[in-house]
Enzyme design. Structure first.
Site, PDB file in Angstrom:
ATOM      1  N   HIS A   1       0.822  -1.225   0.000  1.00 26.60           N
ATOM      2  CA  HIS A   1       0.000   0.000   0.000  1.00 26.60           C
ATOM      3  C   HIS A   1       0.849   1.265   0.000  1.00 26.60           C
ATOM      4  O   HIS A   1       0.349   2.345  -0.321  1.00 26.60           O
ATOM      5  CB  HIS A   1      -0.984  -0.003   1.171  1.00 26.60           C
ATOM      6  CG  HIS A   1      -0.407   0.265   2.519  1.00 26.60           C
ATOM      7  ND1 HIS A   1      -0.118  -0.734   3.423  1.00 26.60           N
ATOM      8  CD2 HIS A   1      -0.072   1.428   3.129  1.00 26.60           C
ATOM      9  CE1 HIS A   1       0.356  -0.201   4.534  1.00 26.60           C
ATOM     10  NE2 HIS A   1       0.401   1.119   4.381  1.00 26.60           N
TER      11      HIS A   1
ATOM     12  N   ASP B   1      -0.311  -7.624   1.506  1.00 24.61           N
ATOM     13  CA  ASP B   1       0.205  -6.255   1.544  1.00 24.61           C
ATOM     14  C   ASP B   1       1.734  -6.284   1.637  1.00 24.61           C
ATOM     15  O   ASP B   1       2.325  -5.985   2.678  1.00 24.61           O
ATOM     16  CB  ASP B   1      -0.409  -5.532   2.748  1.00 24.61           C
ATOM     17  CG  ASP B   1      -0.081  -4.049   2.769  1.00 24.61           C
ATOM     18  OD1 ASP B   1       0.319  -3.509   1.716  1.00 24.61           O
ATOM     19  OD2 ASP B   1      -0.222  -3.435   3.845  1.00 24.61           O
TER      20      ASP B   1
ATOM     21  N   SER C   1       4.297   2.034   8.321  1.00 30.41           N
ATOM     22  CA  SER C   1       3.910   1.023   7.335  1.00 30.41           C
ATOM     23  C   SER C   1       5.116   0.429   6.616  1.00 30.41           C
ATOM     24  O   SER C   1       6.041   1.143   6.212  1.00 30.41           O
ATOM     25  CB  SER C   1       2.980   1.625   6.289  1.00 30.41           C
ATOM     26  OG  SER C   1       1.682   1.784   6.784  1.00 30.41           O
TER      27      SER C   1
END
Length: 383
Positions: free
Chosen positions: A103, A154, A268
């Protein structure tokens, strides 16, 4: 006790944000993008209770303590020439290969161009990340089954144009056998509503306050968490996670219900590490990469943070970069981060109001930083 003059605290925050932006030496002028991000169909889809992408309740890392940590900037350019720069973490698995979250490389239907990705490795302070020592990306691969609406698969691979500096040292990925041992440790170490085993390590430059998305750190931070068994994570997240997701998701929570510890906005793609007790005497202390920061409910909220389980993607990674990535000589790490003193980490975190939505840190003018999405990456928007 003394009274802080009105506006002084705000001035300090604004100064910190300015220094944070200047520290990466990017010649951008930030503009607000909240409406664009939330309405762009970028995969920032809220699941039940609100999802973010997210280090809260941590301590500062010392030099060479987390040498596998990478720092990433991704600049997206839309059809009108508008720019948006996202900040994420990454993990060094070989001198010229870094893993991150898928992402981080997508913004709606727009995928970042390889030439617009900058990578830094072997640093602790963001003041050492500048335009003179970044490493370019020659190619990247997003997992073919990545699903932004379900937060599944992801994971992405960055193939670097040149090797990272020697201060960036690769960490071994957990294989399926190692992951099975880790899962057993999680099952034996998790206790509901009580103290749990500190068996996982997470690190990053993300937000340090779950109630203030602008509280990012210019110094790398780390904390220890406890692995949450798949069945318990499933029960807590409800329909958002099912048994078929167990091989691709790994969950982690605080070592105590009274301590606020978590990854947070801007982390992230960063590393979640487990120490294999069978290899603690090795030169890498048996440290194994088991997860990548993906999403969660706010920061230090009521639900466990969810990470991409790396072991399930080993075959895919080897297919993309070669099997040698899994057979490299054992790295030599200077420090075992699990033996640091984390006893006070998370005590001061206010848990009474955590658990909301959010996920990006976005630009609102040159100095403004605000939450505008649901993933755990930071955004500096530029015109």
């Amino acid at each position: 006790m003394y009274n802080i003059p009105y506006g002084y605290d705000l001035m300090c925050k604004l100064l910190f944000r300015l220094l944070l932006l200047l520290s990466i030496w990017l010649p951008y002028q930030a503009v607000a993008q909240a409406d664009v991000e939330e309405g762009s169909g970028s995969g920032l889809v809220s699941v039940q209770n609100g999802v973010t992408a997210k280090i809260v309740g941590g301590i500062e890392s010392s030099a060479s303590e987390i040498p596998w940590q990478a720092y990433l900037n991704m600049t997206f350019i839309d059809g009108n020439g508008n720019r948006s720069t996202f900040v994420c973490g990454g993990v060094v698995i070989s001198p010229d290969v870094v893993l991150t979250a898928a992402h981080c490389l997508r913004k709606g239907s727009n995928t970042v161009a390889a030439q617009n990705i900058k990578v830094w490795g072997g640093i602790v302070s963001l003041f050492n990340a500048n335009s003179f020592n970044d490493v370019a990306v020659s190619e990247f691969v997003i997992h073919p089954s990545y699903n932004s609406s379900r937060f599944s698969n992801d994971i992405a691979i960055l193939k670097l144009a040149t090797s990272l500096p020697s201060a960036a040292i690769p960490i071994k990925m957990a294989d399926s056998v190692t992951q099975d041992r880790a899962n057993n440790a999680f099952a034996n170490g998790w206790v509901a509503n009580s103290e749990r085993d500190p068996n996982l390590l997470v690190s990053g430059w993300g937000a340090t306050d779950p109630n203030d998305s602008s509280s990012g750190s210019t110094t790398l931070r780390q904390t220890v968490l406890s692995g949450v068994p798949d069945t318990i994570c499933d029960a807590q997240w409800g329909s958002n996670i099912s048994p078929s997701d167990y091989p691709i998701f790994l969950c982690a929570g605080s070592v105590s219900p009274s301590l606020g510890r978590d990854s947070c906005f801007g982390d992230s793609g960063g590393p979640l590490v487990w120490q294999d007790p069978l290899n603690v005497s090795d030169s890498d202390f048996g440290l194994r990469l088991v997860g990548l920061v993906s999403f969660g409910q706010g920061c230090a909220g009521g639900l466990p943070g969810v990470y991409t389980e790396v072991a399930s993607y080993q075959a895919w990674i080897e297919q993309e970069v070669g099997s040698a990535v899994s057979t490299q000589p054992t790295s030599v790490f200077a420090t075992n981060p699990f033996i640091r003193d984390y006893s006070n980490a998370g005590i001061a975190v206010d848990l009474s109001s955590t658990g909301g939505g959010g996920g990006y840190i976005g630009g609102g003018g040159m100095l403004g930083l605000l939450v505008v999405g649901y993933w755990r990456r930071r955004i500096i928007s530029v015109a």
